[in-house]
Design a protein around this motif. Structure first.
Motif, PDB file in Angstrom:
ATOM      1  N   LEU A  11       3.679   3.570  -1.310  1.00 33.11           N
ATOM      2  CA  LEU A  11       2.705   4.238  -1.618  1.00 33.11           C
ATOM      3  C   LEU A  11       2.993   5.626  -1.091  1.00 33.11           C
ATOM      4  O   LEU A  11       3.424   5.606   0.268  1.00 33.11           O
ATOM      5  CB  LEU A  11       1.582   3.676  -0.876  1.00 33.11           C
ATOM      6  N   ILE A  16       5.197   0.274   2.043  1.00 32.89           N
ATOM      7  CA  ILE A  16       4.141  -0.602   2.664  1.00 32.89           C
ATOM      8  C   ILE A  16       4.484  -2.084   2.563  1.00 32.89           C
ATOM      9  O   ILE A  16       4.251  -2.750   3.684  1.00 32.89           O
ATOM     10  CB  ILE A  16       2.918  -0.199   1.673  1.00 32.89           C
ATOM     11  N   GLY A  37      -3.066  -2.882   9.814  1.00 25.17           N
ATOM     12  CA  GLY A  37      -2.029  -1.766   9.142  1.00 25.17           C
ATOM     13  C   GLY A  37      -0.432  -2.285   8.700  1.00 25.17           C
ATOM     14  O   GLY A  37       0.274  -1.702   8.348  1.00 25.17           O
ATOM     15  N   THR A  38      -0.306  -3.739   8.677  1.00 27.17           N
ATOM     16  CA  THR A  38       0.771  -4.193   8.578  1.00 27.17           C
ATOM     17  C   THR A  38       0.855  -4.821   7.285  1.00 27.17           C
ATOM     18  O   THR A  38       2.265  -5.072   6.800  1.00 27.17           O
ATOM     19  CB  THR A  38       0.906  -5.463   9.485  1.00 27.17           C
ATOM     20  N   GLY A  39      -0.138  -4.515   6.311  1.00 27.63           N
ATOM     21  CA  GLY A  39       0.198  -4.615   4.784  1.00 27.63           C
ATOM     22  C   GLY A  39      -0.673  -5.773   4.243  1.00 27.63           C
ATOM     23  O   GLY A  39      -0.393  -6.082   3.078  1.00 27.63           O
ATOM     24  N   LYS A  40      -1.559  -6.374   4.745  1.00 23.21           N
ATOM     25  CA  LYS A  40      -2.285  -7.642   4.516  1.00 23.21           C
ATOM     26  C   LYS A  40      -3.072  -7.141   3.048  1.00 23.21           C
ATOM     27  O   LYS A  40      -3.053  -7.915   1.952  1.00 23.21           O
ATOM     28  CB  LYS A  40      -3.141  -8.189   5.440  1.00 23.21           C
ATOM     29  N   THR A  41      -3.878  -6.245   3.276  1.00 21.66           N
ATOM     30  CA  THR A  41      -4.812  -5.777   2.224  1.00 21.66           C
ATOM     31  C   THR A  41      -3.651  -5.583   1.081  1.00 21.66           C
ATOM     32  O   THR A  41      -4.176  -5.813  -0.087  1.00 21.66           O
ATOM     33  CB  THR A  41      -5.634  -4.780   2.483  1.00 21.66           C
ATOM     34  N   SER A  42      -2.887  -4.487   1.111  1.00 21.14           N
ATOM     35  CA  SER A  42      -1.789  -4.192   0.206  1.00 21.14           C
ATOM     36  C   SER A  42      -1.161  -5.534  -0.506  1.00 21.14           C
ATOM     37  O   SER A  42      -1.174  -5.417  -1.808  1.00 21.14           O
ATOM     38  CB  SER A  42      -0.724  -3.187   0.796  1.00 21.14           C
TER      39      SER A  42
HETATM   40  N1  ADP Z   1      -3.511   4.183  -1.161  1.00 20.78           N
HETATM   41  C1  ADP Z   1      -2.529   4.222   0.006  1.00 20.78           C
HETATM   42  N2  ADP Z   1      -1.798   5.564   0.244  1.00 20.78           N
HETATM   43  C2  ADP Z   1      -1.051   5.436   1.019  1.00 20.78           C
HETATM   44  N3  ADP Z   1      -0.922   4.530   2.166  1.00 20.78           N
HETATM   45  C3  ADP Z   1      -1.677   3.375   2.252  1.00 20.78           C
HETATM   46  C4  ADP Z   1      -2.652   3.285   0.986  1.00 20.78           C
HETATM   47  N4  ADP Z   1      -3.453   2.016   1.488  1.00 20.78           N
HETATM   48  C5  ADP Z   1      -2.891   1.767   2.497  1.00 20.78           C
HETATM   49  N5  ADP Z   1      -1.917   2.555   2.934  1.00 20.78           N
HETATM   50  C6  ADP Z   1      -1.125   2.131   4.281  1.00 20.78           C
HETATM   51  O1  ADP Z   1      -0.316   1.047   4.168  1.00 20.78           O
HETATM   52  C7  ADP Z   1      -0.471   0.512   5.389  1.00 20.78           C
HETATM   53  C8  ADP Z   1      -1.058  -0.918   5.173  1.00 20.78           C
HETATM   54  O2  ADP Z   1      -2.357  -1.143   4.847  1.00 20.78           O
HETATM   55  P1  ADP Z   1      -3.157  -2.191   4.677  1.00 20.78           P
HETATM   56  O3  ADP Z   1      -2.480  -3.099   3.643  1.00 20.78           O
HETATM   57  O4  ADP Z   1      -4.521  -1.808   4.458  1.00 20.78           O
HETATM   58  O5  ADP Z   1      -3.105  -3.074   6.055  1.00 20.78           O
HETATM   59  P2  ADP Z   1      -3.928  -4.101   6.600  1.00 20.78           P
HETATM   60  O6  ADP Z   1      -4.952  -4.818   5.750  1.00 20.78           O
HETATM   61  O7  ADP Z   1      -2.898  -4.968   7.188  1.00 20.78           O
HETATM   62  O8  ADP Z   1      -4.692  -3.703   7.557  1.00 20.78           O
HETATM   63  C9  ADP Z   1      -1.295   1.127   6.277  1.00 20.78           C
HETATM   64  O9  ADP Z   1      -0.272   1.861   7.114  1.00 20.78           O
HETATM   65  C10 ADP Z   1      -2.134   2.224   5.494  1.00 20.78           C
HETATM   66  O10 ADP Z   1      -2.310   3.243   6.150  1.00 20.78           O
END
Ligand code: ADP
Ligand code: MG
Lengths: 243, 319
Positions: A11, A16, A37-42
């Motif tokens: 991203l 990510i 911030g480890t990418g779980k939601t992603s």
């Molecule tokens: N739309 C986006 N654009 C750029 N970076 C993103 C976006 N969404 C999430 N990130 C980054 O991706 C990383 C993983 O985020 P996320 O998947 O939300 O982590 P978690 O759910 O494990 O806390 C973080 O560093 C976050 O800042």
């Protein structure tokens, strides 16, 4: 039933998710642990089709779904409970649960779904899924709507965060009910006790799978090394090898 | 053909249109409900009940209506008002006066329908007086055909005396209007409260103009101005929500959501706040643009296509 193959996501040109390989079996509860911030939601978003992966493949029941839009994945039995679910003006809880049940082909009544998440049906069915619900109420309704679908794969993004302790039992119960009914559950969580109800678990760091094994070992590793981690997203090779 | 049987046939036609548009026709026939039924410039029926006087006087171009609720009367059932133009063309001018006496409480349910309109002008000119401590709710729902051949022009002047409450709801989401031009002005005395809500679905080349102004002239008066408007195709909307805080400790809020569907629809929101007393406090929020993406994704994760998801969201917003 679900195979994630060499999956990567960038991203804004930032990696990510990196080369993720993971399989989820039918009826399996699979916990995902990882610091913030480890990418779980992603990962959840890529599986649901909200993000297109940069490379890799997602196979679901033998079909390559990597390019399918969100609702086509939902039609095949995949759904997601958001970490921070959206609010809807004028859409009632009853309507939301009914449309979830209809589209998902589930058989559990909206009343029963609410009871299962610990909300009294007659108090909630007529209320709107809007800003007047507390964060915890909204999250439990999200979980109820996933249950109403009786999906083949439920991706639950921190269903236990923002929920008060007494209600956690309801969350666990719903997850077990889903699994008993044949659903696979990908359970993203911070709570060790919740992670331990899984059949297997995976620890995520820097968008990579550190390890997949039994939940007790992953939880122990997470407790010792990730909970108060000072070097998030920079895993120590030595430690990982010894999980 | 006698005039009486003409009128009774027209009454039947109105009742039928009323029922088709979701109204309960028994309310128009039941003597316990105060009601007034107007078709074009004819008063087809009018029923007063104890404490509620309803008079309709026919004019060249419409009807002059007088509604009075005696002081202290708590009207148990809603007062039903029905305004329709059944032919394709016509002018209907309703000039009305509402007098709600001190301490009275009343709710009006107004239905307006123009099912066949290709060229109909519907003008409403209302003066409303809500007495001290009285409560009035006015809920107006419009039913239009698909041709958009109407011009709907409601003009309303409201005065709410000390401690009074006025609630107004205007809804036009079935069929399409053509041109809508709402202009409402409310003046509030001490501790009076008003709550205005407009919901409109604009389609094809509909033009929607909403102007609502609330003057908080008495100490502690409160006003809420809410609008929910969706425009699709070439429709345009412009909403002006104005609150003026002229007295100490007055509170007001403007809440406007306008959703634009498609490339060619246009929307404009103008919240306008003005205070002339330092203890007055006014706020506003306006969200204008396409449907929220996360809402759409949430419903798509339940199996709805993008179009279906947008429909569900819009329907909820306009409900
Ligand atoms: N739309 C986006 N654009 C750029 N970076 C993103 C976006 N969404 C999430 N990130 C980054 O991706 C990383 C993983 O985020 P996320 O998947 O939300 O982590 P978690 O759910 O494990 O806390 C973080 O560093 C976050 O800042
Ligand atoms: Mg997250």
């Amino acid at each position: 039933m679900l195979q994630i193959q060499d999956l990567s996501l960038n991203l804004d040109n930032k990696p990510i998710l990196r080369n993720i390989n993971l399989s989820i079996h039918r009826g399996e509860i699979h916990s995902i642990l990882g610091a913030n911030g480890t990418g779980k939601t992603s990962l959840a978003y890529v599986l649901m089709g909200l993000y297109r992966p940069t490379s890799g493949r997602i196979m679901f029941e033998g079909e390559d779904i990597t390019e399918l839009p969100v609702h086509e994945r939902a039609k095949r039995g995949i759904t997601l409970a958001w970490q921070e679910p959206a609010r809807f003006e004028g859409l009632t809880v009853g309507e939301y649960l009914r449309l979830s049940r209809e589209r998902g082909g589930g058989s559990i009544s909206p009343e029963r779904c609410l009871e299962m998440v610990g909300l009294t049906p007659f108090l909630y069915l007529g209320r709107a899924v809007d800003g007047t619900l507390s964060g915890g109420e909204r999250k439990r309704i999200e979980l109820a709507s996933v249950l109403a679908m009786e999906p083949k794969l439920a991706i639950l993004d921190e269903p236990d965060s923002g929920i008060d302790a007494p209600s956690l039992d309801h969350v666990v119960n719903v997850i077990r009910t889903l699994a008993k009914g044949g659903s696979s559950v990908l359970l993203i969580t911070h709570h060790e006790q919740i992670a331990e109800i899984a059949d297997r678990a995976t620890c995520l760091c820097a968008g990579m799978v550190l390890k997949t094994t039994n939940p007790q070992d992953i939880v122990r590793f997470f407790r010792n090394h990730c909970r108060e981690c000072l070097h998030i997203n920079r895993p120590e090779e030595e430690l990982v090898r010894n999980i | 053909m006698s005039e009486t049987s003409d009128r009774s046939r027209e009454f039947d036609a109105i009742v039928e249109a009323y029922e088709r548009s979701g109204g309960d026709p028994s309310a128009l026939l039941d003597g316990r409900f105060a009601s007034l039924v107007v078709s074009g410039n004819k008063v087809l029926s009018s029923n007063s009940v104890p404490g509620v006087v309803l008079e309709g006087q026919e004019t060249e171009t419409g009807v002059r209506a007088y509604v009075k609720v005696e002081p202290g009367t708590k009207v148990p059932f809603p007062v039903h008002l029905c305004f329709g133009v059944l032919p394709q063309e016509g002018l209907q001018e309703i000039i009305s006066e509402f007098e709600v006496g001190e301490g009275a409480k009343v709710k009006f349910l107004a239905h307006c329908f123009f099912p066949n309109a290709t060229n109909v002008r519907h003008i409403m000119d209302s003066r409303v007086h809500v007495g001290q401590g009285a409560e009035m709710e006015y809920s107006e729902t419009h039913f239009h055909g698909r041709r958009g051949g109407t011009e709907v022009v409601p003009r309303t002047q409201v005065e709410v005396e000390a401690g009074g409450r006025f609630r107004n709801q205007f809804k036009l989401v079935t069929g399409r209007v053509g041109r809508l031009d709402i202009d409402l002005e409310a003046r509030l005395m001490e501790r009076a409260v008003c709550d205005l809500e407009v919901k409109v679905y604009g389609k094809e080349d509909d033009e929607i103009n909403v102007k609502e102004s609330v003057y908080l002239d008495g100490e502690g008066a409160r006003g809420l101005v809410r609008s929910r408007i969706v425009v699709t195709e070439e429709a345009r909307s412009e909403v002006l929500g104005e609150i003026v805080g002229n007295a100490p400790f007055t509170r007001g809020h403007v809440d406007c959501v306008e959703i634009v569907q498609g490339e060619r629809a246009k929307a404009k929101a103008l919240p306008l706040l003005q205070v002339s007393d330092p203890t007055a406090k006014l706020t506003h929020e306006a969200a204008i643009g396409s449907v929220d993406k996360r809402q759409v994704q949430t419903l798509m994760a339940r199996g709805l296509s993008e179009e279906e998801a947008v429909d569900v969201i819009v329907e909820g917003l306009l409900k």
